[in-house]
Design an enzyme around this catalytic site. Structure first.
Site, PDB file in Angstrom:
ATOM      1  N   GLU A 152       5.622  33.220  68.871  1.00  0.00           N
ATOM      2  CA  GLU A 152       7.000  33.697  68.629  1.00  0.00           C
ATOM      3  C   GLU A 152       7.121  34.605  67.406  1.00  0.00           C
ATOM      4  O   GLU A 152       8.031  35.432  67.320  1.00  0.00           O
ATOM      5  CB  GLU A 152       7.964  32.516  68.505  1.00  0.00           C
ATOM      6  CG  GLU A 152       8.173  31.740  69.803  1.00  0.00           C
ATOM      7  CD  GLU A 152       7.114  30.664  70.041  1.00  0.00           C
ATOM      8  OE1 GLU A 152       6.098  30.630  69.302  1.00  0.00           O
ATOM      9  OE2 GLU A 152       7.303  29.855  70.975  1.00  0.00           O
ATOM     10  N   LYS A 162      21.644  23.650  74.781  1.00  0.00           N
ATOM     11  CA  LYS A 162      21.282  23.637  76.198  1.00  0.00           C
ATOM     12  C   LYS A 162      22.529  23.471  77.070  1.00  0.00           C
ATOM     13  O   LYS A 162      22.672  24.134  78.105  1.00  0.00           O
ATOM     14  CB  LYS A 162      20.283  22.501  76.455  1.00  0.00           C
ATOM     15  CG  LYS A 162      19.497  22.706  77.725  1.00  0.00           C
ATOM     16  CD  LYS A 162      18.252  21.854  77.774  1.00  0.00           C
ATOM     17  CE  LYS A 162      17.510  22.087  79.074  1.00  0.00           C
ATOM     18  NZ  LYS A 162      16.326  21.242  79.217  1.00  0.00           N
ATOM     19  N   PHE A 205      14.150  15.569  70.564  1.00  0.00           N
ATOM     20  CA  PHE A 205      12.880  16.258  70.794  1.00  0.00           C
ATOM     21  C   PHE A 205      13.046  17.762  70.541  1.00  0.00           C
ATOM     22  O   PHE A 205      13.952  18.399  71.072  1.00  0.00           O
ATOM     23  CB  PHE A 205      12.421  16.006  72.242  1.00  0.00           C
ATOM     24  CG  PHE A 205      11.137  16.730  72.567  1.00  0.00           C
ATOM     25  CD1 PHE A 205       9.954  16.410  71.921  1.00  0.00           C
ATOM     26  CD2 PHE A 205      11.133  17.750  73.505  1.00  0.00           C
ATOM     27  CE1 PHE A 205       8.777  17.082  72.202  1.00  0.00           C
ATOM     28  CE2 PHE A 205       9.957  18.432  73.806  1.00  0.00           C
ATOM     29  CZ  PHE A 205       8.778  18.100  73.152  1.00  0.00           C
ATOM     30  N   GLN A 206      12.185  18.320  69.727  1.00  0.00           N
ATOM     31  CA  GLN A 206      12.179  19.745  69.366  1.00  0.00           C
ATOM     32  C   GLN A 206      13.500  20.207  68.754  1.00  0.00           C
ATOM     33  O   GLN A 206      13.952  21.321  68.982  1.00  0.00           O
ATOM     34  CB  GLN A 206      11.775  20.609  70.558  1.00  0.00           C
ATOM     35  CG  GLN A 206      10.340  20.312  70.997  1.00  0.00           C
ATOM     36  CD  GLN A 206       9.758  21.335  71.923  1.00  0.00           C
ATOM     37  OE1 GLN A 206      10.465  21.906  72.752  1.00  0.00           O
ATOM     38  NE2 GLN A 206       8.455  21.556  71.809  1.00  0.00           N
ATOM     39  N   MET A 211      -6.822  43.884  49.324  1.00  0.00           N
ATOM     40  CA  MET A 211      -5.839  44.107  48.264  1.00  0.00           C
ATOM     41  C   MET A 211      -5.873  42.988  47.230  1.00  0.00           C
ATOM     42  O   MET A 211      -5.728  43.232  46.029  1.00  0.00           O
ATOM     43  CB  MET A 211      -4.433  44.249  48.876  1.00  0.00           C
ATOM     44  CG  MET A 211      -3.366  44.610  47.875  1.00  0.00           C
ATOM     45  SD  MET A 211      -3.785  46.097  46.940  1.00  0.00           S
ATOM     46  CE  MET A 211      -2.958  47.359  47.892  1.00  0.00           C
TER      47      MET A 211
HETATM   48  C1  LIG Z   1       1.014  46.033  49.235  1.00  0.00           C
HETATM   49  C2  LIG Z   1       2.314  46.767  49.031  1.00  0.00           C
HETATM   50  C3  LIG Z   1       2.397  47.789  48.119  1.00  0.00           C
HETATM   51  C4  LIG Z   1       3.562  48.534  47.967  1.00  0.00           C
HETATM   52  N1  LIG Z   1       3.565  49.602  47.118  1.00  0.00           N
HETATM   53  C5  LIG Z   1       4.629  50.441  47.117  1.00  0.00           C
HETATM   54  C6  LIG Z   1       4.617  51.658  46.368  1.00  0.00           C
HETATM   55  O1  LIG Z   1       3.647  51.998  45.716  1.00  0.00           O
HETATM   56  N2  LIG Z   1       5.693  52.457  46.441  1.00  0.00           N
HETATM   57  C7  LIG Z   1       6.794  52.131  47.195  1.00  0.00           C
HETATM   58  O2  LIG Z   1       7.736  52.904  47.264  1.00  0.00           O
HETATM   59  N3  LIG Z   1       6.848  50.974  47.864  1.00  0.00           N
HETATM   60  C8  LIG Z   1       5.790  50.132  47.860  1.00  0.00           C
HETATM   61  N4  LIG Z   1       5.843  48.984  48.613  1.00  0.00           N
HETATM   62  C9  LIG Z   1       7.052  48.701  49.388  1.00  0.00           C
HETATM   63  C10 LIG Z   1       8.134  48.060  48.535  1.00  0.00           C
HETATM   64  O3  LIG Z   1       7.830  46.694  48.373  1.00  0.00           O
HETATM   65  C11 LIG Z   1       9.527  48.219  49.198  1.00  0.00           C
HETATM   66  O4  LIG Z   1       9.479  47.690  50.497  1.00  0.00           O
HETATM   67  C12 LIG Z   1       9.963  49.667  49.308  1.00  0.00           C
HETATM   68  O5  LIG Z   1       9.835  50.331  48.077  1.00  0.00           O
HETATM   69  C13 LIG Z   1      11.420  49.699  49.759  1.00  0.00           C
HETATM   70  O6  LIG Z   1      11.797  50.995  50.072  1.00  0.00           O
HETATM   71  P1  LIG Z   1      13.337  51.345  50.215  1.00  0.00           P
HETATM   72  O7  LIG Z   1      14.083  50.849  49.030  1.00  0.00           O
HETATM   73  O8  LIG Z   1      13.406  52.807  50.519  1.00  0.00           O
HETATM   74  O9  LIG Z   1      13.738  50.607  51.579  1.00  0.00           O
HETATM   75  P2  LIG Z   1      14.564  49.269  51.874  1.00  0.00           P
HETATM   76  O10 LIG Z   1      14.054  48.138  51.105  1.00  0.00           O
HETATM   77  O11 LIG Z   1      14.602  49.150  53.350  1.00  0.00           O
HETATM   78  O12 LIG Z   1      16.011  49.605  51.336  1.00  0.00           O
HETATM   79  C14 LIG Z   1      16.815  50.526  52.007  1.00  0.00           C
HETATM   80  C15 LIG Z   1      18.125  50.662  51.262  1.00  0.00           C
HETATM   81  O13 LIG Z   1      18.914  51.606  51.998  1.00  0.00           O
HETATM   82  C16 LIG Z   1      20.227  51.081  52.122  1.00  0.00           C
HETATM   83  N5  LIG Z   1      20.844  51.624  53.329  1.00  0.00           N
HETATM   84  C17 LIG Z   1      20.704  51.200  54.598  1.00  0.00           C
HETATM   85  N6  LIG Z   1      21.456  51.948  55.434  1.00  0.00           N
HETATM   86  C18 LIG Z   1      22.074  52.872  54.668  1.00  0.00           C
HETATM   87  C19 LIG Z   1      22.990  53.920  54.950  1.00  0.00           C
HETATM   88  N7  LIG Z   1      23.414  54.164  56.209  1.00  0.00           N
HETATM   89  N8  LIG Z   1      23.442  54.670  53.917  1.00  0.00           N
HETATM   90  C20 LIG Z   1      23.048  54.405  52.636  1.00  0.00           C
HETATM   91  N9  LIG Z   1      22.192  53.420  52.324  1.00  0.00           N
HETATM   92  C21 LIG Z   1      21.699  52.670  53.321  1.00  0.00           C
HETATM   93  C22 LIG Z   1      20.048  49.572  52.177  1.00  0.00           C
HETATM   94  O14 LIG Z   1      21.242  48.916  51.814  1.00  0.00           O
HETATM   95  C23 LIG Z   1      18.906  49.361  51.201  1.00  0.00           C
HETATM   96  O15 LIG Z   1      19.366  49.139  49.888  1.00  0.00           O
HETATM   97  C24 LIG Z   1       4.704  48.204  48.744  1.00  0.00           C
HETATM   98  C25 LIG Z   1       4.642  47.139  49.637  1.00  0.00           C
HETATM   99  C26 LIG Z   1       3.464  46.427  49.801  1.00  0.00           C
HETATM  100  C27 LIG Z   1       3.416  45.333  50.811  1.00  0.00           C
HETATM  101  C1  LIG Z   2       1.119  36.465  55.578  1.00  0.00           C
HETATM  102  C2  LIG Z   2       0.536  36.919  54.290  1.00  0.00           C
HETATM  103  N1  LIG Z   2      -0.311  36.127  53.605  1.00  0.00           N
HETATM  104  C3  LIG Z   2      -0.852  36.557  52.439  1.00  0.00           C
HETATM  105  C4  LIG Z   2      -0.528  37.784  51.935  1.00  0.00           C
HETATM  106  C5  LIG Z   2      -1.127  38.262  50.614  1.00  0.00           C
HETATM  107  N2  LIG Z   2      -1.953  39.451  50.839  1.00  0.00           N
HETATM  108  C6  LIG Z   2      -1.516  40.703  50.619  1.00  0.00           C
HETATM  109  S1  LIG Z   2      -2.626  41.870  50.997  1.00  0.00           S
HETATM  110  C7  LIG Z   2      -3.758  40.724  51.454  1.00  0.00           C
HETATM  111  C8  LIG Z   2      -5.128  41.111  51.933  1.00  0.00           C
HETATM  112  C9  LIG Z   2      -5.111  41.785  53.253  1.00  0.00           C
HETATM  113  O1  LIG Z   2      -6.426  41.845  53.749  1.00  0.00           O
HETATM  114  P1  LIG Z   2      -6.789  42.725  54.982  1.00  0.00           P
HETATM  115  O2  LIG Z   2      -5.863  42.419  56.103  1.00  0.00           O
HETATM  116  O3  LIG Z   2      -8.222  42.615  55.282  1.00  0.00           O
HETATM  117  O4  LIG Z   2      -6.431  44.191  54.484  1.00  0.00           O
HETATM  118  P2  LIG Z   2      -7.137  45.041  53.295  1.00  0.00           P
HETATM  119  O5  LIG Z   2      -6.367  44.799  52.043  1.00  0.00           O
HETATM  120  O6  LIG Z   2      -8.550  44.577  53.187  1.00  0.00           O
HETATM  121  O7  LIG Z   2      -7.017  46.456  53.748  1.00  0.00           O
HETATM  122  C10 LIG Z   2      -3.243  39.426  51.288  1.00  0.00           C
HETATM  123  C11 LIG Z   2      -3.996  38.180  51.566  1.00  0.00           C
HETATM  124  C12 LIG Z   2       0.386  38.562  52.677  1.00  0.00           C
HETATM  125  N3  LIG Z   2       0.792  39.752  52.242  1.00  0.00           N
HETATM  126  N4  LIG Z   2       0.870  38.120  53.856  1.00  0.00           N
END
Ligand SMILES: Cc1cc2nc3c(=O)[nH]c(=O)nc-3n(C[C@H](O)[C@H](O)[C@H](O)COP(=O)(O)OP(=O)(O)OC[C@H]3O[C@@H](n4cnc5c(N)ncnc54)[C@H](O)[C@@H]3O)c2cc1C
Ligand SMILES: Cc1ncc(C[n+]2csc(CCOP(=O)(O)OP(=O)(O)O)c2C)c(N)n1
Ligand SMILES: [Mg+2]
Length: 573
Positions: free
Chosen positions: A52, A164, A114-115, A476
């Protein structure tokens, strides 16, 4: 008044049909069985998932690829709780999905039947809204309202839990009366709110402005307006991870991504800017780094449809709670053209003078780097693929090396950073846009979390290409251990099955590639194959993503790629 007599289960599907739903992603079980039985009478295609969580990511990928609301269905208890990660993923990234769950009979609620789980209680903090429906006559109005809530204002996930007995009982449905009426409070100005005139005045007087293009650009459909704004004022643009695609990468004013793994010159430019124009982004901590030293020289304008985002992380001078497209459209006629030559000269200086990330022409040193794979993928797909990534190093390399020119062409879990997202989300994306070339870019760790959905894709006869960036590590996390834990690799080396044999068992065409010279032919073969294909790219194991702003560090204090290194990170290195 024309009413129809039907069961609650029929009312559910009839309401979905009225909301223009054509496919749903789900998994059956006892408490949702009456709904599944009624489904056969309605023109809706059901995709049987393998877990799911996959259903919720598929609904999410469907929504992100198309802008429509995605729908996921599960039974009560374990079916519903398996959805939690996907719901939270959609919540953090403002993705509109509706999740339907079956619930035990209304008279059994609270008896540990159940569930039975209190899924509305569990999902309260991770849904925009949720409903417990205990009467058949409430099914249609509540399902329709759920769609209105999911797609209105700031989009997000909504859950409808239907007992249900509400599914099996009969009711009269008056469709006109099921029309949702949401109260809009967006236009009520609060003291301290900025106006269009305030924003325009700040923009016109700015010498070193930067536009921040966030996910909201695509959610509001403001792609043209943002480019018009940038071009009129000759204002450079920086994107968030989720903003990628909202402005073409090839546009000369587009500087690239900001933040933890953003471009070095973008982060430096932010610290030197005198105005930030933040559009549909929420100043995530991955974007700002240390807030105490963040963009201190800049005034800030922030447009966000969700008023709660204004002044949440970063104090702003002008906050506008409005739909982005409408806000920019109001500014455009009043903006003064301005070449801002000095600012552009400064940014060019920050970039350096050689081609950025031009890694194609580097000699093959016998190693396969993820950057090469992504760069080749970009080149061979003409930058036109919809790429769905998982979470980790490969996700950042995708953001850096695949240049997206069209909206909704990068689908990735940003806010929750959910490993296991990519494959199921790609299935949803492909269902939403069957004509698109869809690529999954996934790590060897994350792939193993939801790889069971290969069976779903095969059962549906989908044509998706899976690119595993296989580095033998939870890369990472390994990178953080390398930088901040003196290379103590606790629990990050990860083995996997032989992915080629695994794919074969699923009926998926597959190939292993460990040399740079074989990338081209493998990608070309996958593109030419009708049906699912997978490439296991055995890449350099201990490569890291650069630049990197350590969590909580000042934005301009980035860890840079050690030199000399076979990959050119940026010209400025
Ligand atoms: C491993 C990892 C590394 C990351 N590194 C980076 C990085 O280096 N740089 C980076 O940028 N991000 C990075 N991120 C992502 C980061 O965590 C955020 O998800 C991202 O920066 C959010 O982007 P955002 O604010 O544009 O989008 P969202 O979080 O989706 O926010 C969108 C915003 O737009 C607003 N909005 C929605 N509809 C409208 C509308 N019609 N008009 C006006 N506003 C609206 C919402 O209210 C919200 O505040 C990383 C994520 C991971 C998992
Ligand atoms: C569900 C979940 N568990 C743990 C993490 C923490 N986490 C972030 S990146 C990462 C490693 C991802 O490894 P892999 O899928 O091999 O990608 P790589 O970084 O090697 O490209 C982990 C464990 C996460 N983001 N999501
Ligand atoms: Mg890995």
């Amino acid at each position: 008044m024309a009413t129809e007599t039907m069961t609650g289960a029929q009312a559910l599907w009839a309401a979905l049909v009225r909301e223009s739903v054509t496919e749903v992603f789900g998994y059956p079980g006892g408490a949702i069985l009456p709904a599944y039985d009624a489904m056969l009478q309605f023109p809706i295609h059901h995709v049987l998932v393998r877990h799911e969580q996959g259903a919720t990511h598929m609904a999410d990928g469907y929504a992100r690829a198309s802008g429509k609301v995605g729908v996921a269905i599960a039974t009560s208890g374990p079916g519903a709780t398996n959805m939690v990660t996907g719901i939270a993923t959609a919540m953090l990234d403002s993705s509109p999905i509706v999740c339907i769950t079956g619930q035990v009979g209304s008279k059994l609620i609270g008896s540990d039947a159940f569930q039975e789980t209190d899924i509305t209680g569990i999902t309260l903090p991770i849904t925009k809204h949720n409903y417990l429906v205990t009467r058949a006559e409430d099914v249609a109005p509540m399902v329709r309202e759920a769609f209105a809530v999911a797609r209105s204002g700031r989009p997000g996930p909504v859950l409808v839990d239907i007992t249900k007995d509400a599914q099996t009982s009969s009711c009269e449905v008056d469709w006109a009366a099921t029309e949702p009426h949401l109260t809009e409070t967006m236009d009520d100005e609060l003291p301290g709110d900025g106006t269009a005139a305030d924003a325009v005045a700040l923009i016109n007087e700015a010498e070193r402005p930067l536009i921040f293009a966030g996910h909201g650009v695509m959610l509001s459909g403001a792609e043209r307006e943002i480019v018009a704004l940038a071009e009129k004022g000759r204002i450079p643009i920086a994107m968030t991870l989720l903003g990628i695609g909202g402005v073409p990468a090839a546009h000369p004013l587009n500087l690239g991504m900001m933040g933890m793994h953003g471009e070095a010159w973008v982060n430096t430019a932010i610290q030197e800017a005198d105005l930030l124009i933040a559009l549909g982004m929420r100043f995530d901590d991955r974007v700002t780094g240390n807030l105490r030293t963040y963009a201190l020289k800049a005034k800030k304008i922030h447009v966000d449809i969700d008023r709660a985002e204004l002044n949440k992380n970063v104090r702003v001078d002008v906050g506008i709670a409005k739909d982005l497209r409408a806000a920019i459209a109001e500014w455009l006629p009043k903006l003064a053209p301005n070449p801002r030559n000095e600012w552009h000269a400064r940014i060019s200086e920050l970039k350096g003078d050689s081609a950025v990330r031009d890694i194609q022409n580097l000699p093959d040193n016998g190693h396969l780097y993820a950057a090469h794979v992504i760069n080749d993928l970009w080149r061979l797909t003409d930058g036109n693929a919809v790429v769905v990534t998982d979470v980790g190093q490969h996700q950042m390399w995708e953001a850096q090396y695949y240049k997206h020119d069209s909206p909704r062409s990068l689908i990735t879990s940003g806010g929750l950073g959910t490993m296991g997202f990519a494959l199921p989300a790609a299935i949803g994306a492909k269902m939403a846009r069957p004509d698109a070339e869809v690529w999954v870019v996934v790590g060897d760790g994350g792939f193993q979390m939801t790889m069971c959905e290969l069976a779903t894709a095969v059962q549906e006869g989908l044509d998706i290409n899976v690119c595993i960036i296989n580095n033998g590590y939870l890369g990472m996390v390994r990178q953080w251990q390398e930088f901040f834990y003196e290379k103590r690799y606790a629990a990050t080396p990860i083995s996997g099955p032989d992915f080629v044999k695994l794919a074969d068992a699923f009926g998926v065409q597959a190939k292993m590639v460990d040399r740079r010279c074989d990338v081209d032919s493998a990608v070309t073969a996958a593109r030419g194959h009708r049906g699912m294909s997978l490439i296991d790219f055995r890449v350099e194991q201990e490569d890291s993503v650069y630049p990197m702003v350590p969590a909580g560090a000042d934005l301009h204090k980035m860890i840079r790629r050690p030199s000399p290194h076979p990959i050119v990170e940026t010209a400025a290195d």
